[in-house]
Design a protein around this motif. Structure first.
Motif, PDB file in Angstrom:
ATOM      1  N   ARG A 231       4.725  -4.847   3.515  1.00  0.00           N
ATOM      2  CA  ARG A 231       3.850  -3.687   3.383  1.00  0.00           C
ATOM      3  C   ARG A 231       3.798  -3.104   1.971  1.00  0.00           C
ATOM      4  NH1 ARG A 231       4.391   0.902   5.713  1.00  0.00           N
ATOM      5  NH2 ARG A 231       2.158   1.132   6.011  1.00  0.00           N
ATOM      6  N   ARG A 233       3.292  -1.991  -1.779  1.00  0.00           N
ATOM      7  CA  ARG A 233       2.302  -2.194  -2.836  1.00  0.00           C
ATOM      8  C   ARG A 233       2.877  -1.784  -4.190  1.00  0.00           C
ATOM      9  NH1 ARG A 233      -3.288  -2.312  -1.286  1.00  0.00           N
ATOM     10  NH2 ARG A 233      -3.614  -2.013   0.951  1.00  0.00           N
ATOM     11  N   ASP A 242      -4.683  -5.310  -1.966  1.00  0.00           N
ATOM     12  CA  ASP A 242      -4.563  -5.769  -0.582  1.00  0.00           C
ATOM     13  C   ASP A 242      -4.567  -7.293  -0.516  1.00  0.00           C
ATOM     14  OD1 ASP A 242      -4.354  -5.172   2.214  1.00  0.00           O
ATOM     15  OD2 ASP A 242      -6.431  -5.799   2.443  1.00  0.00           O
ATOM     16  N   ARG A 245      -1.143  -8.468  -1.240  1.00  0.00           N
ATOM     17  CA  ARG A 245      -0.262  -8.214  -0.107  1.00  0.00           C
ATOM     18  C   ARG A 245      -0.515  -9.214   1.019  1.00  0.00           C
ATOM     19  NH1 ARG A 245       0.158  -2.823   3.615  1.00  0.00           N
ATOM     20  NH2 ARG A 245      -1.986  -3.417   4.076  1.00  0.00           N
ATOM     21  N   ARG A 248       1.324 -12.371   0.366  1.00  0.00           N
ATOM     22  CA  ARG A 248       2.744 -12.246   0.689  1.00  0.00           C
ATOM     23  C   ARG A 248       2.968 -12.281   2.201  1.00  0.00           C
ATOM     24  NH1 ARG A 248       4.186  -6.990  -0.147  1.00  0.00           N
ATOM     25  NH2 ARG A 248       2.965  -7.191  -2.058  1.00  0.00           N
ATOM     26  N   GLN A 249       2.064 -11.651   2.950  1.00  0.00           N
ATOM     27  CA  GLN A 249       2.173 -11.671   4.401  1.00  0.00           C
ATOM     28  C   GLN A 249       2.030 -13.094   4.945  1.00  0.00           C
ATOM     29  OE1 GLN A 249      -0.850  -8.895   5.583  1.00  0.00           O
ATOM     30  NE2 GLN A 249       0.436  -7.097   5.240  1.00  0.00           N
TER      31      GLN A 249
END
Length: 495
Positions: A231, A233, A242, A245, A248-249
């Motif tokens: 989560r 940032r 976003d 991110r 990375r997710q």
């Protein structure tokens, strides 16, 4: 001389017995789908105790969304499964420790596509700040919110999972079968049930806002650390966007899949049960994702391995009206949606026959040796071919016909055999069409044409069996996308 068996009639099944089902594995496999706040897991095969299933099933929260989706939905083209995975940022209940936020949003939205046959899967991430044309949705209080231009994650705020479901269908034209949602607490529960998940960071992270403190390099994180990792940032991981991110997710999801399908997990019944129990306690889903549906889904995916699971982001570009938003790059996104929509691989329960050696027969059941056509094939545009689907895969005949038409064959008709139980794909031809059949065989490797007394003169027939019809050069699989991540990749190679 051995007598040649008469070829089967085109309009009827050839009567061949279905292939024996492969023996069920005796070892434990992970089964059921995992959606963590950002993702899902992979299914892994057959558990035998019905009571075990019932206990897990009783832990799942379900919702009826059928009356909220409307009737104007994409057609179901094949036997693929599409599951909408959502991570909620709700601050209710145990999630209150993560601060106060008015309402709820979909913190993460992924369309998980499982190809027909269950041997490949792709997770398609949608950036939450993508500007889209949202359809009208029923609100949580029973009203109706008109459609219009908005950010993608606004759909969840307006009407919950059903509005996000309806929106993704509207903008992709891909029919969704089920949804799975998990909140922050559920995500941590799943990670902890795996005894942590391996990540790799390029430098040390010191982020008090996300309660995240990591050393540089490869390491295993628990639920709290994992939530902060996917989560944050502001921790110096990526550029703070976003899209960064999401990347990375996806790396984390790939690691989850790899861990959940590892031998150390699969061979320990206690760990399997603990993991599946954590998953089911964390899930919210539609009421059509029943116990029997999950059992069938699990059984169909026994051949799925981490190396056949990949994660990609929908191609986007800057949104001209607002530099903090993005929009689809339609030149790249629409072909990707089409490929997922039309993925037409049939289940590989019965591998097709090996291509015959030069000068040898094609080898249909009960048939003797028969040499292939001696004369060269005619050009495809001179070949009239009728395509018949002899499998339970709806629409397969039409999609193969479209692929043949793209190669300039004259497709004169498309239909189904009388019984959908044809074992093997066959090329049959009428009088005078020997060279025409050879042209079709040239794009269907391993299929030896056979004459048919019941076929029309000058015409060729393609009867698709359970071993499929792979048109050479046709794009049957979802294409590779720049930046995609495979679940079997080393975690440090992805950073």
């Amino acid at each position: 001389m051995q007598r040649l068996a008469a070829p089967p009639r085109v309009y009827f099944d050839n009567g061949a017995a279905p292939p024996p089902e492969p023996g069920r594995s005796r070892r434990w496999r992970v089964l059921g789908w995992v959606s963590i706040a950002l993702s899902a897991l992979l299914v892994v095969g057959s558990l035998t105790a019905y009571g075990f299933w019932r206990r897990l099933d009783g832990q799942i929260t379900r919702e009826n969304v059928d009356d909220k989706l409307g009737e104007n939905r994409p057609a179901k083209l094949n036997n693929s499964i599409n599951i909408l995975l959502m991570g909620s940022d709700s601050r209710q209940g145990e999630n209150a420790r993560y601060g106060t936020e008015e309402g709820e949003r979909s913190d993460t939205t992924i369309l998980l596509h499982i190809s027909p046959g269950g041997d490949r899967a792709i997770g398609l991430s949608f950036p939450r700040d993508t500007m889209v044309q949202r359809p009208s949705c029923k609100t949580r209080n029973g009203g109706t919110q008109p459609g219009g231009l908005s950010m993608l994650n606004a759909a969840y705020s307006i009407g919950g999972p059903s509005c996000t479901w309806k929106t993704i269908e509207a903008i992709t034209d891909i029919r969704i079968d089920h949804y799975v949602e998990v909140d922050f607490t559920g995500f941590k529960r799943v990670v902890d049930a795996l005894d942590g998940v391996e990540i790799c960071v390029p430098k040390a992270v010191n982020d008090p806002k996300a309660e995240l403190y990591l050393r540089a390099g490869k390491q295993t994180v628990n639920g709290d650390q994992a939530l902060g990792y996917v989560r944050t940032r502001t921790g110096g991981l990526g550029d703070g966007s976003d899209l960064s991110r999401i990347k990375r997710q996806q790396q984390f999801m790939a690691s989850v899949v790899n861990k959940a399908t590892s031998q150390g997990m699969l061979t320990d019944p206690g760990k399997v049960y603990g993991f599946l129990s954590a998953v089911t306690k964390s899930m919210k889903t539609d009421n059509r994702l029943t116990l029997s549906v999950m059992q069938r889904l699990a059984g169909s995916m026994q051949g799925l391995s981490a190396g056949k699971v990949r994660f990609v982001t929908v191609p986007v570009q800057a949104y001209p009206a607002d530099p903090n938003r993005v929009q689809f790059n339609n030149a790249l996104a629409q072909p990707l949606f089409k490929a997922i929509r039309q993925d037409n691989e049939v289940p590989q329960n019965n591998p097709g026959p090996k291509p015959p050696a030069a000068g040898q027969a094609g080898g249909q059941p009960g048939g003797g040796a028969r040499p292939g056509p001696a004369q060269p094939p005619v050009p495809p545009n001179q070949v009239k071919v009728a395509v018949y689907n002899g499998t339970p895969t709806d629409g397969l005949g039409q999609r193969v016909a479209d692929q043949l038409a793209e190669k300039n064959f004259q497709v004169v008709s498309v239909g189904n055999t009388k019984a959908k139980s044809t074992a093997r794909t066959q090329i049959l031809y009428g009088a005078g069409a020997e060279r025409h059949a050879a042209a079709l065989a040239a794009v269907l490797p391993g299929r030896q044409p056979r004459p048919s007394a019941t076929a029309r003169p000058g015409q060729v027939y393609l009867v698709i069996g359970r071993d499929g019809a792979n048109v050479a050069g046709a794009a049957r699989q979802v294409p590779k996308v720049a930046g995609e991540i495979r679940a079997d990749q080393d975690v440090c190679a992805q950073t």
